[in-house]
Design a protein around this motif. Sequence first.
Motif, PDB file in Angstrom:
ATOM      1  N   TYR A  19       2.158   2.605  -3.232  1.00  0.00           N
ATOM      2  CA  TYR A  19       0.815   2.815  -3.096  1.00  0.00           C
ATOM      3  C   TYR A  19       0.134   2.663  -4.473  1.00  0.00           C
ATOM      4  O   TYR A  19      -0.911   2.890  -4.894  1.00  0.00           O
ATOM      5  CB  TYR A  19       0.247   4.209  -2.589  1.00  0.00           C
ATOM      6  CG  TYR A  19       0.878   4.451  -1.358  1.00  0.00           C
ATOM      7  CD1 TYR A  19       0.057   4.039  -0.228  1.00  0.00           C
ATOM      8  CD2 TYR A  19       1.815   5.299  -0.891  1.00  0.00           C
ATOM      9  CE1 TYR A  19       0.530   4.056   1.095  1.00  0.00           C
ATOM     10  CE2 TYR A  19       2.172   5.448   0.326  1.00  0.00           C
ATOM     11  CZ  TYR A  19       1.447   4.873   1.442  1.00  0.00           C
ATOM     12  OH  TYR A  19       1.780   4.970   2.614  1.00  0.00           O
ATOM     13  N   PHE A  64      -4.166  -1.878   1.154  1.00  0.00           N
ATOM     14  CA  PHE A  64      -3.813  -0.724   2.254  1.00  0.00           C
ATOM     15  C   PHE A  64      -3.382  -1.145   3.520  1.00  0.00           C
ATOM     16  O   PHE A  64      -2.486  -0.502   4.179  1.00  0.00           O
ATOM     17  CB  PHE A  64      -4.822   0.167   1.928  1.00  0.00           C
ATOM     18  CG  PHE A  64      -4.808   1.336   1.094  1.00  0.00           C
ATOM     19  CD1 PHE A  64      -3.536   2.285   0.983  1.00  0.00           C
ATOM     20  CD2 PHE A  64      -5.502   1.424  -0.176  1.00  0.00           C
ATOM     21  CE1 PHE A  64      -3.428   3.084  -0.028  1.00  0.00           C
ATOM     22  CE2 PHE A  64      -5.175   2.320  -1.127  1.00  0.00           C
ATOM     23  CZ  PHE A  64      -4.137   3.182  -0.915  1.00  0.00           C
ATOM     24  N   SER A 105      -3.878   1.866  -5.250  1.00  0.00           N
ATOM     25  CA  SER A 105      -4.606   3.284  -5.656  1.00  0.00           C
ATOM     26  C   SER A 105      -5.250   2.720  -7.240  1.00  0.00           C
ATOM     27  O   SER A 105      -6.454   3.405  -7.370  1.00  0.00           O
ATOM     28  CB  SER A 105      -3.731   4.432  -5.980  1.00  0.00           C
ATOM     29  OG  SER A 105      -3.159   4.765  -4.558  1.00  0.00           O
TER      30      SER A 105
END
Length: 144
Positions: free
Chosen positions: A120, A24, A124
């Motif tokens: 993402y 991230f 995730s």
Amino acid sequence: MYINAIFILYTFVFVLRFLHAKMFYTQYRFLQNSFKTEADIVSYKIVKGSRHRSSSRNLSAVEYYQPIFKFKDQNNKIIEVKSNVGDGNSRSYAIGTKIEIRYSKENPENAKVNSFRDQYFFPSFLTAFSLFLFFIGWIIPRKM
């Protein structure tokens, strides 16, 4: 015995959470140091995936279609990039389709399709998987 298993599980969760945080942060830095623009899909690279058994009991290979797109950077230089993310057995976009991308200010060849899946999805997934393992490790000792 259960304490050792829980310790190993939590160590694995910690490693997953560390990888998640690193991914991230890397993604955050990329988004902060990138430009958004439109690109044209020019072709696809077909990558053969692993073989699996289909419903007819035959072994078949999955083909992943990774889009190749062209765009102009801030210096009006035309850049062509192959995406690292592809769809299995189908093409996500028709050739000639305009898509939104992000590319690095320092290295325009470092470009990604500006979508949740490309940006993402994997971080995730790591988050969800590590939380699942954390709750398993939290619930199991309480049931014993």
